[in-house]
Enzyme design. Sequence first.
Site, mmCIF file in Angstrom:
data_model
loop_
_atom_site.group_PDB
_atom_site.id
_atom_site.type_symbol
_atom_site.label_atom_id
_atom_site.label_comp_id
_atom_site.label_asym_id
_atom_site.label_seq_id
_atom_site.Cartn_x
_atom_site.Cartn_y
_atom_site.Cartn_z
ATOM 1 C CG LEU A 8 -1.836 -1.330 1.484
ATOM 2 C CD1 LEU A 8 -2.754 -0.920 2.419
ATOM 3 C CD2 LEU A 8 -2.634 -1.677 0.140
ATOM 4 C CB ALA A 10 -2.745 4.948 -2.328
ATOM 5 N NE ARG A 15 1.053 12.409 11.716
ATOM 6 C CZ ARG A 15 1.453 11.762 12.454
ATOM 7 N NH1 ARG A 15 2.225 12.302 13.543
ATOM 8 N NH2 ARG A 15 1.499 10.440 12.409
ATOM 9 C CD GLN A 75 -6.832 3.943 -1.913
ATOM 10 O OE1 GLN A 75 -5.544 4.196 -1.613
ATOM 11 N NE2 GLN A 75 -7.682 3.483 -1.018
ATOM 12 N N GLY A 80 -9.055 4.508 2.550
ATOM 13 C CA GLY A 80 -8.759 3.597 3.725
ATOM 14 C C GLY A 80 -8.238 2.385 3.194
ATOM 15 C CB THR A 81 -5.610 -0.036 5.238
ATOM 16 O OG1 THR A 81 -6.709 0.028 6.212
ATOM 17 C CG2 THR A 81 -4.677 1.284 5.526
ATOM 18 C CG ASN A 226 3.518 8.385 10.484
ATOM 19 O OD1 ASN A 226 2.590 7.921 9.609
ATOM 20 N ND2 ASN A 226 3.596 7.573 11.504
ATOM 21 C CB ALA A 362 48.815 16.007 -11.059
HETATM 22 C C1 UD1 Z 1 -3.107 1.875 10.084
HETATM 23 C C2 UD1 Z 1 -3.911 0.707 10.635
HETATM 24 C C3 UD1 Z 1 -3.545 0.450 12.189
HETATM 25 C C4 UD1 Z 1 -2.194 0.210 12.507
HETATM 26 C C5 UD1 Z 1 -1.219 1.399 11.734
HETATM 27 C C6 UD1 Z 1 0.146 1.128 11.648
HETATM 28 C C7 UD1 Z 1 -6.163 0.554 9.516
HETATM 29 C C8 UD1 Z 1 -7.337 0.981 9.151
HETATM 30 N N1 UD1 Z 1 -5.374 1.043 10.347
HETATM 31 O O1 UD1 Z 1 -3.516 2.928 10.604
HETATM 32 O O2 UD1 Z 1 -4.344 -0.338 12.855
HETATM 33 O O3 UD1 Z 1 -1.778 0.367 13.608
HETATM 34 O O4 UD1 Z 1 -1.491 1.398 10.343
HETATM 35 O O5 UD1 Z 1 0.761 1.807 11.122
HETATM 36 O O6 UD1 Z 1 -5.435 -0.067 8.434
HETATM 37 N N2 UD1 Z 1 -2.862 3.703 2.399
HETATM 38 C C9 UD1 Z 1 -3.360 3.660 1.111
HETATM 39 N N3 UD1 Z 1 -4.878 4.006 0.950
HETATM 40 C C10 UD1 Z 1 -5.696 4.415 1.705
HETATM 41 C C11 UD1 Z 1 -5.012 4.437 3.227
HETATM 42 C C12 UD1 Z 1 -3.650 4.181 3.266
HETATM 43 O O7 UD1 Z 1 -2.736 3.249 0.323
HETATM 44 O O8 UD1 Z 1 -6.645 4.911 1.428
HETATM 45 C C13 UD1 Z 1 -1.617 3.329 2.758
HETATM 46 C C14 UD1 Z 1 -0.619 4.605 3.359
HETATM 47 O O9 UD1 Z 1 0.057 4.941 2.107
HETATM 48 C C15 UD1 Z 1 0.172 3.517 4.161
HETATM 49 C C16 UD1 Z 1 -0.579 2.621 4.828
HETATM 50 O O10 UD1 Z 1 -1.685 2.437 4.065
HETATM 51 O O11 UD1 Z 1 1.324 3.182 3.657
HETATM 52 C C17 UD1 Z 1 -1.305 2.866 6.225
HETATM 53 O O12 UD1 Z 1 -1.886 4.023 6.022
HETATM 54 P P1 UD1 Z 1 -2.202 4.992 7.420
HETATM 55 O O13 UD1 Z 1 -3.070 6.236 6.947
HETATM 56 O O14 UD1 Z 1 -0.791 5.648 7.800
HETATM 57 O O15 UD1 Z 1 -2.760 4.129 8.404
HETATM 58 P P2 UD1 Z 1 -2.918 4.334 10.017
HETATM 59 O O16 UD1 Z 1 -3.922 5.615 10.023
HETATM 60 O O17 UD1 Z 1 -1.413 4.753 10.670
HETATM 61 CA CA CA Z 2 0.660 5.634 9.461
#
Ligand code: UD1
Ligand code: CA
Length: 450
Positions: A8, A10, A15, A75, A80-81, A226, A362
Amino acid sequence: MGTALIVLAAGLGTRMNSDLPKVLHEIGGAPLLHHAMAAGMALEPSRMIVVAGHGAEAVERAATGFDAGVVTVRQESQDGTGHAVRQARAALEGFSGDVIVLYGDTPFIRPETLEAMRRARTRADVVVLGFEAADPGRYGRLVTSGDRLERIVEFKDADAATRAITLCNSGVIAADRETLFELLDQVTNDNAAGEYYLTDIVGLAREAGLGAEVVRCDEAETLGINTRAELAAAEAAFQSRARAEAMEDGVTLVAPETVSFARDTVVGRDTVIEPNVVFGPGVTVESGARVRAFSHLEGCHVSRGATVGPFARLRPGAELAEEVHIGNFVEIKNAQIGTGAKINHLTYLGDADIGAGTNVGAGTITCNYDGVFKHRTTVGRDAFIGSNTMLVAPVTLGDGAMTATGTVVTHNVPAGDMAVGRARQDNKPGFATRFFEKLRAAKAAKSKGE
Ligand code: UD1
Ligand code: CA
């Protein structure tokens, strides 16, 4: 059955306060994304899919640049993840086996840990990588009963009792492809963030009577980046590990804390690295070489017994054969230097082939660029290039050829010949004495008059 990886990548990384997508910020001279991909590649996956969104084109270029076999998907909105993983569905069509989801911003995950997750999949349908957090902060919390994982609760959605849990979600999740997407289909965005959480698949799996388990790792391994401060701390952690590994592998680091390694630096046994040496990407140094203080190397190969520096710069395509000597203030780019050749002072060699045993004096410079095109310089074996020679490329000097000091070489020099191309010297007897007497007299007359 094979394993597929979804990385992942995207997210924007708000921050970081940057125009560059977060996963393209670098540690050890390589984007965070490459570190994550390298850990995944160690599993020899049958497919790797990178999910891009923010700065997609650059992220996709970095992904395929690391490995041309990688498939990238987009995406379009970062919902969301769970939503991110869904984007990989089509790319995994026809694949059957386990899928491991990784984050592109989590560079330190070890291949051994991913391997442990793959093994745990024989015991549970869904495997989550967890860690005991010193400060659980905003991580998702792993709710367990005994060895069983019941569900993951995101910090935003957690009550006080759940927030007190210190076992946290790293983000790495493994499941069979079919199971993963079936569960993801049931994930909604009915939560505090209004996002589709990948983490919801654990609770859904349990409701469906499937098993879920936690594999634990050290917190350092799941370190996500982050902020710029976290990036700097991660760089420091990476460097201290790289230095320790180099020393374990038999490399002498005179002042370890001053040496900077890249993700892919390879240094052979009994090589000595003096203080303040920087390795950019793509460097291999064989055994028994010496890289002296304040040298900067990238994209180059240094063979056994060669010495480099102090204050040398090896740029991409510099290939040094065994026992080559590169001295101070020498820059080499895209050039093959033959065995035992010596280039000891103040020299630039670009787009060149230098034969074995040749001595480059040189101040020698290959004039390789005409403002539009680059041209090659070829020098044979055992040649002698006099100090301050300008080699105007394209030009070829044969074996055992020689150039007189200060020569501007504009056409080829046959083997065994000497090229001399400079104004002939003419001495004017007594000139210097008369000249300065005249000037001093003029100065004395002037100060008297004042
Ligand atoms: C996520 C987890 C959390 C975990 C934490 C660890 C979820 C809902 N939460 O939270 O449980 O403790 O990581 O670091 O999964 N990303 C996408 N597309 C999106 C959202 C995120 O590709 O729509 C990617 C981000 O680029 C990143 C990763 O997913 O590489 C994590 O996303 P982030 O938003 O940092 O998740 P957290 O809120 O930290
Ligand atoms: Ca994160």
